[in-house]
Scaffold this motif. Structure first.
Motif, PDB file in Angstrom:
ATOM      1  N   TYR A 188       0.839  -1.204   0.000  1.00  0.00           N
ATOM      2  CA  TYR A 188       0.000   0.000   0.000  1.00  0.00           C
ATOM      3  C   TYR A 188       0.877   1.258   0.000  1.00  0.00           C
ATOM      4  O   TYR A 188       0.633   2.198  -0.767  1.00  0.00           O
ATOM      5  CB  TYR A 188      -0.924  -0.013   1.228  1.00  0.00           C
ATOM      6  CG  TYR A 188      -1.857   1.171   1.278  1.00  0.00           C
ATOM      7  CD1 TYR A 188      -2.973   1.223   0.443  1.00  0.00           C
ATOM      8  CD2 TYR A 188      -1.623   2.236   2.150  1.00  0.00           C
ATOM      9  CE1 TYR A 188      -3.839   2.318   0.475  1.00  0.00           C
ATOM     10  CE2 TYR A 188      -2.481   3.329   2.192  1.00  0.00           C
ATOM     11  CZ  TYR A 188      -3.578   3.367   1.359  1.00  0.00           C
ATOM     12  OH  TYR A 188      -4.419   4.441   1.390  1.00  0.00           O
ATOM     13  N   ALA A 189       1.915   1.237   0.839  1.00  0.00           N
ATOM     14  CA  ALA A 189       2.812   2.395   0.915  1.00  0.00           C
ATOM     15  C   ALA A 189       3.507   2.633  -0.439  1.00  0.00           C
ATOM     16  O   ALA A 189       3.645   3.774  -0.876  1.00  0.00           O
ATOM     17  CB  ALA A 189       3.845   2.192   2.023  1.00  0.00           C
ATOM     18  N   ARG A 190       3.909   1.545  -1.086  1.00  0.00           N
ATOM     19  CA  ARG A 190       4.572   1.683  -2.402  1.00  0.00           C
ATOM     20  C   ARG A 190       3.614   2.295  -3.413  1.00  0.00           C
ATOM     21  O   ARG A 190       3.963   3.172  -4.185  1.00  0.00           O
ATOM     22  CB  ARG A 190       5.031   0.305  -2.920  1.00  0.00           C
ATOM     23  CG  ARG A 190       6.422  -0.103  -2.434  1.00  0.00           C
ATOM     24  CD  ARG A 190       6.987  -1.261  -3.250  1.00  0.00           C
ATOM     25  NE  ARG A 190       6.135  -2.447  -3.246  1.00  0.00           N
ATOM     26  CZ  ARG A 190       6.148  -3.376  -2.286  1.00  0.00           C
ATOM     27  NH1 ARG A 190       6.975  -3.260  -1.253  1.00  0.00           N
ATOM     28  NH2 ARG A 190       5.339  -4.419  -2.358  1.00  0.00           N
ATOM     29  N   LYS A 191       2.373   1.846  -3.372  1.00  0.00           N
ATOM     30  CA  LYS A 191       1.359   2.329  -4.307  1.00  0.00           C
ATOM     31  C   LYS A 191       1.081   3.824  -4.078  1.00  0.00           C
ATOM     32  O   LYS A 191       0.999   4.604  -5.019  1.00  0.00           O
ATOM     33  CB  LYS A 191       0.068   1.524  -4.099  1.00  0.00           C
ATOM     34  CG  LYS A 191      -0.826   1.458  -5.324  1.00  0.00           C
ATOM     35  CD  LYS A 191      -1.883   0.394  -5.131  1.00  0.00           C
ATOM     36  CE  LYS A 191      -3.242   0.969  -5.467  1.00  0.00           C
ATOM     37  NZ  LYS A 191      -4.342   0.083  -5.078  1.00  0.00           N
ATOM     38  N   GLN A 192       0.978   4.201  -2.798  1.00  0.00           N
ATOM     39  CA  GLN A 192       0.747   5.617  -2.462  1.00  0.00           C
ATOM     40  C   GLN A 192       1.897   6.490  -2.955  1.00  0.00           C
ATOM     41  O   GLN A 192       1.678   7.588  -3.467  1.00  0.00           O
ATOM     42  CB  GLN A 192       0.607   5.799  -0.942  1.00  0.00           C
ATOM     43  CG  GLN A 192      -0.635   5.210  -0.343  1.00  0.00           C
ATOM     44  CD  GLN A 192      -1.929   5.871  -0.850  1.00  0.00           C
ATOM     45  OE1 GLN A 192      -2.571   5.356  -1.770  1.00  0.00           O
ATOM     46  NE2 GLN A 192      -2.279   7.007  -0.294  1.00  0.00           N
ATOM     47  N   ALA A 193       3.122   5.968  -2.774  1.00  0.00           N
ATOM     48  CA  ALA A 193       4.312   6.741  -3.146  1.00  0.00           C
ATOM     49  C   ALA A 193       4.381   6.912  -4.665  1.00  0.00           C
ATOM     50  O   ALA A 193       4.827   7.952  -5.168  1.00  0.00           O
ATOM     51  CB  ALA A 193       5.566   6.043  -2.627  1.00  0.00           C
TER      52      ALA A 193
END
Ligand code: FAQ
Length: 307
Positions: A301-306
């Motif tokens: 999720y964090a990778r996608k947000q970034a």
């Protein structure tokens, strides 16, 4: 001659100011804080296990709700403390690995079992009581993030201590069998709770330096004495006997005389050979493995947000 940074660090300590994450600090100061704070965090997390044992068997809905809230508070304490340690440059993964590989310590006290409901009372009264005695001075620890985390943790521990006292009080006002159960539990927890303060001062390798750096404000034995002084009048109110025939106020020393603590037991438990060490570590590893999907999902999720 001190470098300008080191002179500034020494001045901050001398004037009782706080060291903050961006300040220069000696490597050994950083290292001992990481050691103490991470061990403290691990203790809070492993410390959920002895009480979680009774959540499904609490004697009433009210007791169950209180116990769930308390165990949840311990998880929260672990998280504040891991965050405080992270400000020193260690990652949560490294700390977790150190625990799971058996390289990091956690408090000896959580390696004892909880066979009776009265143990929920004894843990609150004696274990949280000892935790408060040890941690109130840590609110003034020289490292800012640690001291600030302690303030909130101590407020919650005070509630925990009261709820444990109240469980024991209710049992002590109950039937003969309930009173016996409360006393038997206090007998089992008293000495391990005194061991929470660590080895005697003359065998405490970290104390002198930690006190000079104002991480620790009192020695292990001073805090242990203070704790016993707190317990004596409370035991009277409860009507329980503290299991030490030699416990007696010494007017001359202005301190309690007490029996020698069984330091062999303390060292055995720290070495991993206490009553529940293996079980505590087994469950911690299992919980970590069961949580793998949460960590993976959060990272994805964090990778996608970034992006
Ligand atoms: N268990 O030189 P010192 C809670 C180790 S409360 C295991 O005197 P130091 C709340 C020590 O780490 C419990 N190991 O060390 C709760 C050192 O080993 P190292 C947690 C112990 O650091 C309630 C070695 O022995 N509280 O979780 C113990 O100056 C209910 C030599 O000792 C804290 O961690 C022990 N009892 O003083 C949760 C408080 N004692 O690291 C759930 C913060 C000593 O060199 C339910 N910590 N050791 O390999 C402290 O105040 C200090 O670290 C002391 C030890 C006082 C524990």
């Amino acid at each position: 001659e001190f470098s300008p940074e080191e002179a500034q660090f020494n001045d901050l300590i001398a004037e009782d100011s706080r060291i903050e994450p961006r300040d220069w600090m000696p490597d050994a100061y950083r290292k001992t804080l990481i050691r103490q704070i991470s061990q403290h965090a691990h203790s809070e997390i492993i410390g959920m296990q002895p009480e979680s044992n009774w959540i499904s068997r609490a004697p009433s809905l009210k007791r169950k709700a209180i116990l769930i809230a308390k165990v949840q508070d311990e998880a929260g304490h672990g998280l504040y403390l891991y965050s405080a340690a992270q400000t020193l440059g260690i990652s949560r993964e490294e700390m977790t690995d150190q625990l799971l590989e058996g390289k990091a310590k956690y408090s000896s006290i959580f390696n004892y079992t909880t066979p009776t409901w009265a143990d929920m009372g004894s843990i609150g009264w004696l274990v949280d009581g000892a935790a408060i005695a040890n941690q109130v001075p840590l609110c003034r620890a020289s490292y800012g993030p640690y001291g600030r985390a302690m303030v909130r943790i101590c407020k919650e521990e005070s509630f925990h201590q009261r709820q444990g006292f109240e469980i024991l009080l209710e049992l002590m006002q109950g039937t003969e069998e309930q009173r016996r159960m409360a006393q038997e539990s206090v007998n089992r927890w008293y000495w391990p709770a005194l061991m929470m303060f660590g080895p005697p001062d003359d065998e405490s390798p970290n104390s002198t330096q930690s006190m000079a750096w104002k991480i620790k404000r009192f020695s292990n034995d001073e805090l242990r004495q203070r704790f016993v002084g707190m317990l004596v009048p409370q035991a009277e109110v409860l009507g329980v006997t503290l299991p030490d025939p030699n416990l007696k106020w010494n007017e001359e020393k202005q301190a309690y005389d007490m029996s020698e603590i069984d330091w062999d037991e303390f060292h055995e438990v720290i070495a991993g050979r206490g009553p529940a060490n293996a079980e505590r570590m087994r469950r911690r590893r299992e919980a970590h493995e069961n949580g793998a999907w949460v960590r993976e999902a959060a990272a994805a999720y964090a990778r996608k947000q970034a992006a």
